[in-house]
Design a protein around this motif. Structure first.
Motif, short mmCIF file in Angstrom:
data_model
loop_
_atom_site.label_atom_id
_atom_site.label_comp_id
_atom_site.label_asym_id
_atom_site.label_seq_id
_atom_site.Cartn_x
_atom_site.Cartn_y
_atom_site.Cartn_z
N ARG A 131 -3.52 5.60 6.11
CA ARG A 131 -2.11 5.17 5.96
C ARG A 131 -2.00 4.83 4.66
O ARG A 131 -2.48 3.84 4.27
CB ARG A 131 -1.77 3.84 7.02
CG ARG A 131 -1.76 4.26 8.20
CD ARG A 131 -1.60 3.09 9.25
NE ARG A 131 -2.87 2.49 9.35
CZ ARG A 131 -3.83 2.87 10.16
NH1 ARG A 131 -3.96 3.87 10.71
NH2 ARG A 131 -5.24 2.21 9.98
N ILE A 132 -1.28 5.36 3.66
CA ILE A 132 -0.92 5.21 2.41
C ILE A 132 0.65 4.80 2.34
O ILE A 132 1.51 5.56 2.97
CB ILE A 132 -1.08 6.29 1.38
CG1 ILE A 132 -2.47 6.79 1.43
CG2 ILE A 132 -0.76 5.84 0.11
CD1 ILE A 132 -3.12 7.83 0.62
N ALA A 133 0.91 3.69 1.59
CA ALA A 133 2.37 3.11 1.77
C ALA A 133 2.77 3.03 0.37
O ALA A 133 2.22 2.74 -0.50
CB ALA A 133 2.26 1.58 2.34
N SER A 134 4.33 3.49 0.19
CA SER A 134 4.90 3.29 -0.59
C SER A 134 5.17 1.81 -1.12
O SER A 134 5.18 0.96 0.09
CB SER A 134 6.36 4.00 -0.51
OG SER A 134 7.37 3.24 -1.33
N ASP A 135 5.25 1.29 -2.11
CA ASP A 135 5.65 -0.21 -2.33
C ASP A 135 7.00 -0.57 -1.92
O ASP A 135 7.55 -1.68 -1.85
CB ASP A 135 5.47 -0.42 -3.92
CG ASP A 135 6.45 0.40 -4.77
OD1 ASP A 135 7.26 1.17 -4.23
OD2 ASP A 135 6.31 0.16 -5.85
#
Length: 270
Positions: A131-135
């Motif tokens: 899971r990579i999240a945008s700021d």
């Protein structure tokens, strides 16, 4: 295959699936749900695809079930046969249900959370491998605010990722958390600037496609997802059996050869 509510593209060894209802914050419909499963199956069976990136179009990842469909949804739809068909008969039944099939996919699934991930959107993220999240991402379980319960195994999955205390907080309050709080509790692997999100997710997918053995990734993904059901002894026994097979594989031969010859790897996935 032509899709109506998702975009499916393949670049090299990376398949990118984009939920494409930006005007509705990519809220789930029966069509989108069916197309997403078809796309995951398609990527899983494509011998050229080695990693899958899942993201959303516009300002949201997925805001959950579309409220217009939820209002008229028959209670028994949750267990309808069309949603419960097996994804892979060789995998545990636990990973054959309506939203738990991501772990049964033989390729790693990287969830690039570009905006709101609420309800079923959060469920999909939890069943992904990365899971990579945008700021700019925000997360919420949302179920308690709709008079619902912890759906689709989230009461099992969420505590295993963030711990019991955080899971209780997120489920019972349904409060929203931002990307940095999500990172702090281990809900996401990393947070990146919004304009770099897709590039970062696809870079990770390319690393998984080229720098490491696709065969090793496939087997280790299965080990990780099945370990919660095993004793230590069972996990060791399975690992010993898989070790024998890995030493016999083409990827093991190539793994040694490219290291000794000091050159980039050319893994076949076999």
């Amino acid at each position: 295959m032509n899709f109506e509510q998702i975009i499916y593209t393949v670049d090299g060894h990376v398949a990118t699936i984009t939920l494409n209802r930006p005007e509705r914050m990519n809220a789930l419909t029966r069509i989108l749900e069916t197309e997403l499963r078809t796309a995951i199956e398609q990527a899983g069976s494509d011998k050229d695809v080695r990693a899958i990136v899942l993201t959303g179009a516009g300002r949201a990842f997925c805001a959950g079930m579309d409220m217009e469909e939820l209002e008229v949804l028959p209670p028994e739809d949750i267990r309808a046969e069309q949603w419960m068909r097996p994804f892979d008969m060789n995998r545990r039944a636990d990973y054959q249900t309506r939203y738990s099939y991501f772990p049964a996919a033989p390729k790693p699934v990287i969830c690039a959370v570009n905006g709101a991930a609420a309800g079923l959107g959060l469920v999909m993220a939890l069943y992904s491998d990365f899971r990579i999240a945008s700021d700019k991402a925000v997360f919420a379980t949302a179920f308690a605010k709709r008079g619902l319960i912890a759906e689709h195994g989230i009461s099992w999955m969420l505590p295993r990722i963030v711990g019991h205390a955080h899971a209780t907080d997120l489920l019972l309050t349904s409060r929203k958390i931002d990307a940095q709080e999500a990172l702090g509790m281990g809900l996401v692997n990393r947070v990146v600037p919004a304009d770099r999100l897709l590039a970062e997710a696809q870079a990770l997918a390319r690393t998984l496609s080229a720098d490491v053995s696709p065969r090793s990734v496939r087997v280790m993904k299965r080990q990780l997802w099945e370990a919660p059901y095993q004793s230590l002894g069972e996990a060791v026994t399975l690992a010993n059996a898989e070790m024998v097979e890995s030493i016999r594989s083409e990827d093991f031969t190539e793994g040694v050869a490219h290291f000794v010859e000091r050159r980039p790897a050319r893994f076949s996935g076999r």
